[in-house]
Design a protein around this motif. Sequence first.
Motif, PDB file in Angstrom:
ATOM      1  N   PRO A   1       0.828  -1.212   0.000  1.00  0.00           N
ATOM      2  CA  PRO A   1       0.000   0.000   0.000  1.00  0.00           C
ATOM      3  C   PRO A   1       0.862   1.261   0.000  1.00  0.00           C
ATOM      4  CG  PRO A   1      -0.359  -1.297   2.004  1.00  0.00           C
ATOM      5  CD  PRO A   1       0.705  -1.968   1.213  1.00  0.00           C
ATOM      6  N   THR A   2       0.342   2.265  -0.644  1.00  0.00           N
ATOM      7  CA  THR A   2       1.027   3.547  -0.714  1.00  0.00           C
ATOM      8  C   THR A   2      -0.022   4.643  -0.736  1.00  0.00           C
ATOM      9  OG1 THR A   2       2.700   4.801  -1.916  1.00  0.00           O
ATOM     10  CG2 THR A   2       1.181   3.568  -3.221  1.00  0.00           C
TER      11      THR A   2
ATOM     12  N   PRO B   1      -2.777  -0.170  -2.935  1.00  0.00           N
ATOM     13  CA  PRO B   1      -1.598  -0.682  -3.630  1.00  0.00           C
ATOM     14  C   PRO B   1      -1.507  -0.082  -5.042  1.00  0.00           C
ATOM     15  CG  PRO B   1      -3.098  -2.481  -3.043  1.00  0.00           C
ATOM     16  CD  PRO B   1      -3.738  -1.208  -2.626  1.00  0.00           C
ATOM     17  N   LEU B   2      -0.409   0.614  -5.320  1.00  0.00           N
ATOM     18  CA  LEU B   2      -0.217   1.286  -6.623  1.00  0.00           C
ATOM     19  C   LEU B   2      -0.190   0.272  -7.758  1.00  0.00           C
ATOM     20  CD1 LEU B   2       0.362   3.846  -8.254  1.00  0.00           C
ATOM     21  CD2 LEU B   2       2.783   3.466  -7.825  1.00  0.00           C
ATOM     22  N   GLY B   3       0.458  -0.833  -7.580  1.00  0.00           N
ATOM     23  CA  GLY B   3       0.542  -1.852  -8.633  1.00  0.00           C
ATOM     24  C   GLY B   3      -0.822  -2.392  -9.004  1.00  0.00           C
ATOM     25  N   LEU B   4      -1.661  -2.616  -7.971  1.00  0.00           N
ATOM     26  CA  LEU B   4      -3.011  -3.127  -8.236  1.00  0.00           C
ATOM     27  C   LEU B   4      -3.856  -2.096  -8.969  1.00  0.00           C
ATOM     28  CD1 LEU B   4      -4.699  -5.653  -7.780  1.00  0.00           C
ATOM     29  CD2 LEU B   4      -5.511  -4.631  -5.654  1.00  0.00           C
ATOM     30  N   VAL B   5      -3.719  -0.829  -8.628  1.00  0.00           N
ATOM     31  CA  VAL B   5      -4.454   0.246  -9.312  1.00  0.00           C
ATOM     32  C   VAL B   5      -4.007   0.329 -10.773  1.00  0.00           C
ATOM     33  CG1 VAL B   5      -4.818   2.745  -9.397  1.00  0.00           C
ATOM     34  CG2 VAL B   5      -4.911   1.552  -7.204  1.00  0.00           C
ATOM     35  N   LEU B   6      -2.681   0.304 -10.998  1.00  0.00           N
ATOM     36  CA  LEU B   6      -2.187   0.361 -12.380  1.00  0.00           C
ATOM     37  C   LEU B   6      -2.606  -0.883 -13.176  1.00  0.00           C
ATOM     38  CD1 LEU B   6       1.376   1.893 -11.903  1.00  0.00           C
ATOM     39  CD2 LEU B   6      -0.669   2.993 -12.810  1.00  0.00           C
TER      40      LEU B   6
END
Length: 162
Positions: A29-30, A42-47
Amino acid sequence: MNTRAILLLVVFAVLGIFVALNWASFMTPTSLSLLFATIHAPLGLVLLGFITLLSALFLTFATYLQVIALADARRHSRELEALRVLADKAEASRLHALQTQLDAVMANVATQQDGGVQKLMERLDALESGIGGAIECNERSIAAYIGALEAKVGRDDPAGQG
């Protein structure tokens, strides 16, 4: 399968492998700023979600373009078929008109030929009667000459033999 589909599958496979290898980093998470609010996700999950959404939109658009192209191809095919039928009808009409004209010309030629044969027969009959008259006239002339010769021979013959 065509080359584009294979390339697209390879790209998605490479992306899936990358996500699987870095799943822990994707789920970290970020703080993310949404311009009007800040969230922790989580940035990766959003992207990855954005990539999935964009891919779905792209596939929908590509399918839409393919459907439109198929519809246009079918419409063009129907129009071409209608034009082919129309051209066939026009050609048949022209052939029928040509046949009618040819029949009329042939009938005219036959009529002229019959008229020419009739005139030729009349002329031959006239020549035959003319020749018959000339032969008859020559016959009479020859008979007159023979008669004159016989008379002359009869006068010249002292014994009157003849």
